[in-house]
Design a protein around this motif. Structure first.
Motif, PDB file in Angstrom:
ATOM      1  N   HIS A 528      33.291  49.800  45.012  1.00 39.32           N
ATOM      2  CA  HIS A 528      34.506  49.020  44.245  1.00 39.32           C
ATOM      3  C   HIS A 528      34.783  47.364  44.589  1.00 39.32           C
ATOM      4  CE1 HIS A 528      34.225  52.662  42.893  1.00 39.32           C
ATOM      5  NE2 HIS A 528      35.070  53.291  44.848  1.00 39.32           N
ATOM      6  N   ASP A 529      34.412  46.388  43.396  1.00 41.11           N
ATOM      7  CA  ASP A 529      34.430  45.063  43.258  1.00 41.11           C
ATOM      8  C   ASP A 529      36.264  44.463  43.725  1.00 41.11           C
ATOM      9  OD1 ASP A 529      34.695  42.131  43.386  1.00 41.11           O
ATOM     10  OD2 ASP A 529      33.333  42.416  41.622  1.00 41.11           O
ATOM     11  N   ALA A 530      36.683  44.513  44.892  1.00 42.04           N
ATOM     12  CA  ALA A 530      37.860  44.161  45.247  1.00 42.04           C
ATOM     13  C   ALA A 530      38.464  42.275  44.550  1.00 42.04           C
ATOM     14  CB  ALA A 530      38.566  44.286  46.640  1.00 42.04           C
ATOM     15  N   ARG A 531      37.294  41.763  44.670  1.00 44.45           N
ATOM     16  CA  ARG A 531      38.183  40.241  44.294  1.00 44.45           C
ATOM     17  C   ARG A 531      38.355  40.757  42.738  1.00 44.45           C
ATOM     18  NH1 ARG A 531      38.331  34.884  46.253  1.00 44.45           N
ATOM     19  NH2 ARG A 531      39.722  34.357  44.557  1.00 44.45           N
ATOM     20  N   MET A 532      37.585  41.144  42.009  1.00 45.06           N
ATOM     21  CA  MET A 532      37.475  41.722  40.863  1.00 45.06           C
ATOM     22  C   MET A 532      39.017  42.418  39.986  1.00 45.06           C
ATOM     23  SD  MET A 532      37.355  44.155  37.850  1.00 45.06           S
ATOM     24  CE  MET A 532      36.686  45.648  38.857  1.00 45.06           C
ATOM     25  N   ILE A 533      39.190  43.838  40.690  1.00 49.86           N
ATOM     26  CA  ILE A 533      40.646  43.988  40.596  1.00 49.86           C
ATOM     27  C   ILE A 533      42.109  43.210  40.730  1.00 49.86           C
ATOM     28  CG2 ILE A 533      41.547  45.894  41.791  1.00 49.86           C
ATOM     29  CD1 ILE A 533      39.376  47.346  42.529  1.00 49.86           C
ATOM     30  N   ILE A 534      41.337  42.532  42.221  1.00 52.59           N
ATOM     31  CA  ILE A 534      42.468  41.530  41.817  1.00 52.59           C
ATOM     32  C   ILE A 534      43.428  40.406  40.921  1.00 52.59           C
ATOM     33  CG2 ILE A 534      44.318  39.400  43.303  1.00 52.59           C
ATOM     34  CD1 ILE A 534      42.509  41.351  46.115  1.00 52.59           C
ATOM     35  N   ASP A 535      42.083  39.516  40.403  1.00 51.72           N
ATOM     36  CA  ASP A 535      42.048  38.896  39.543  1.00 51.72           C
ATOM     37  C   ASP A 535      42.635  39.496  38.662  1.00 51.72           C
ATOM     38  OD1 ASP A 535      41.748  36.924  41.483  1.00 51.72           O
ATOM     39  OD2 ASP A 535      39.106  36.646  41.324  1.00 51.72           O
ATOM     40  N   THR A 536      41.667  40.739  38.031  1.00 55.68           N
ATOM     41  CA  THR A 536      41.980  41.395  36.621  1.00 55.68           C
ATOM     42  C   THR A 536      43.962  41.428  36.510  1.00 55.68           C
ATOM     43  OG1 THR A 536      40.142  42.311  36.733  1.00 55.68           O
ATOM     44  CG2 THR A 536      41.440  43.179  34.857  1.00 55.68           C
ATOM     45  N   LEU A 537      43.847  42.388  37.598  1.00 53.55           N
ATOM     46  CA  LEU A 537      45.800  42.273  37.713  1.00 53.55           C
ATOM     47  C   LEU A 537      46.440  41.787  37.580  1.00 53.55           C
ATOM     48  CD1 LEU A 537      45.090  46.099  39.243  1.00 53.55           C
ATOM     49  CD2 LEU A 537      45.368  45.603  36.206  1.00 53.55           C
TER      50      LEU A 537
END
Length: 542
Positions: A528-537
């Motif tokens: 799971h792309d942790a940075r993507m999750i953070i930057d999306t939300l």
């Protein structure tokens, strides 16, 4: 120079809590343009330095009880700091106490969702003052059991004017309502109440007894449970009578609470307090249940908002704080922790708004009515339960900076447990789930069908697990929490799928519905792309 300050993140002010929350924007995409514009303005206000200072002052300068005046006369008044009144004034003007009851076609069919969005943004700022706001809105649901009282009181409540003066209700420009349910010997078991209500003629009763917790004691009237000749009944009891005199309220003390400090909670004795019965004699619990349902929705929405605000502080800190030659957010472990928390906050928010949607659509959709009845305790249980540990983890992201009272995280952390305790603790919620399962199991058939539909193929096997948990719970009361949590996780995952949350929904499903046992955050793996999750939300601010 020791006075030089470096590597300290700037305060999280000057932005917009609405524009910086893509999930909330998506949840509100069907709202009218005027409502979305209003939410934009509220989001901007929430992150102003002025608003943040009001929130701080309201919790530092706590309410004070004055039982007597200088000549020894009883006055039974609670004094609040002007910051508290400023917050109340704005929230009342925004209709948080009344909008679901107001006439007109504006946002018809979405009133609970629109109010939830306003409530969510406001709770990100300060939640203590929202206690009387919640009780006022919810109390109107109980008053509907007595159309005469509703006609008398509702117009005075829905003025959207905050009036803090100590006057008879008929002389005020706006009213707030509170409730007095629990007593020292019974707590949640309100049937053990001993407060008595005796007929006084002309449809009135006189109440004598006590309440162990009565929040917002300066409300203009209270819904009070008391033992009438026919059994436990509900009464509307004004605090000030028509001639301006007190109505037998004797405040004993204010509770010294862990959090929720801007809001006063009191112990009170009633001495021949005059009230009118609400609903049928002996049907007090039934009368207040619609009110309790609404307060439970607010508990979930507020807990979601506090988590959102706390995690936003942690992400903001991580983006600015330099460690070992790079920002904290570049560190793989920190990314995993923040992303893992972000999944829970997104799921809690989506699930809370899913519940609000069911309230809006229950009258016209059998499946939504089933969701509202069966899932209200489920949503309240899970969303409120996860807030304290999540906010602790957010504090740890800041280290010592998060643990000091100057930072809002300390206030969020102290505030978080109240929503899990108020209006039914975890065991009460789990037992309510069992009660529905025992009395109306068909409601869960509707709920499971909706979860199955929205989860799709990615949730294969989930419905079987839920049915097995229901089977166990039907004969093992002690397993009720297992069932309640599984229902919450499954419904949250289904709502994220329905919203089209993509890889964020995938990560939640895989780690919460099919993941290994977990007891702390940071357990998602490299798939799971942790940075993507953070930057999306939590989009970076340019």
């Amino acid at each position: 120079m020791t006075d030089d300050v470096t590597n300290q993140p700037p305060p999280l002010t000057g932005g917009n809590a609405w524009r910086g929350d893509p999930l909330l924007i998506q949840l509100a995409e069907r709202f009218s343009d005027p409502v979305r514009k209003d939410l934009d303005g509220l989001g901007r206000f929430v992150l102003t330095q002025e608003a943040q200072e009001l929130a701080r002052l309201a919790n530092v300068e706590t309410p004070k009880l004055r039982t007597h005046d200088r000549q020894g006369r009883r006055i039974d008044l609670v004094e609040f700091h002007p910051a508290y009144h400023a917050l109340m004034r704005r929230s009342v003007a925004n209709g948080l106490h009344s909008s679901v009851w107001e006439n007109g076609d504006a946002e018809i069919g979405r009133r609970h969702q629109v109010r939830a969005a306003r409530f969510y943004l406001t709770a990100e700022l300060e939640t203590g003052h929202l206690c009387p706001i919640t009780m006022t809105s919810a109390s109107l649901a109980a008053l509907m059991a007595s159309p005469k009282l509703f006609r008398e009181w509702a117009p005075r409540v829905t003025t959207r004017k905050y009036d803090q003066s100590q006057k008879p209700p008929v002389e005020k420009t706006g009213l707030t309502l509170g409730m007095g349910m629990t007593e020292k010997q019974g707590g949640t078991d309100v049937r053990a109440n001993v407060t008595r209500a005796e007929r006084a003629g002309s449809g009135f009763y006189r109440l004598t007894g006590h309440k162990w917790f009565m929040s917002a004691p300066m409300s203009d009237a209270f819904l009070v449970l008391a033992q009438a000749p026919e059994g436990l009944s509900c009464f509307l009891v004004p605090r000030v009578l028509g001639d301006g005199s007190g109505n037998g309220f004797r405040f004993q003390r204010l509770k010294d609470k862990l959090g929720n400090r801007s809001n006063a909670s009191s112990e009170v004795e009633f001495v021949n307090a005059i009230g009118e019965m609400v609903g049928e004699p002996g049907a007090g619990v039934k009368t207040i249940m619609d009110m309790v349902t609404l307060t439970r929705l607010d508990c979930a929405v507020a807990s979601s908002a506090i988590m959102r605000a706390g995690l936003a502080e942690a992400v903001h800190h991580a983006r600015h704080r330099q460690v070992f030659g790079s920002t904290l957010i570049e560190q793989p472990l920190m990314q995993r922790v923040l992303a893992d928390m972000a999944l829970d906050v997104a799921a809690a928010t989506a699930l809370s708004f899913r519940l609000a949607r069911s309230f809006d659509e229950a009258a016209s959709d059998r499946g939504e009515a089933a969701f509202a009845r069966a899932m209200t305790p489920v949503v309240k249980y899970w969303v409120c339960k996860i807030a304290p540990p999540l906010l602790y983890e957010a504090m740890e992201c800041l280290g010592g900076n998060g643990y000091v009272e100057e930072a809002p995280l300390a206030r969020y952390y102290r505030e978080a447990p109240v929503n899990a305790i108020w209006e039914g603790s975890g065991n009460v919620m789990a037992l309510d789930v069992l009660r529905v399962l025992g009395r109306a199991p068909g409601l869960f058939d509707e709920v499971l069908a909706g979860i199955d539909r929205d989860l799709g193929a990615g949730g294969r096997g989930t419905i079987g697990v839920l049915k097995a948990a229901m089977q166990v719970a039907s004969t093992d009361e002690g397993s009720a929490r297992l069932l309640t949590e599984q229902l919450a996780l499954s419904a949250a995952a289904a709502e994220l799928r329905r919203l089209g949350a993509g890889r964020i929904a995938d990560a939640f499903v895989e780690t919460r519905l099919a993941g290994q046992w977990r007891n702390t955050y940071g357990m998602i793996d490299s798939r799971h792309d942790a940075r993507m999750i953070i930057d999306t939300l939590y989009p970076p601010v340019n």
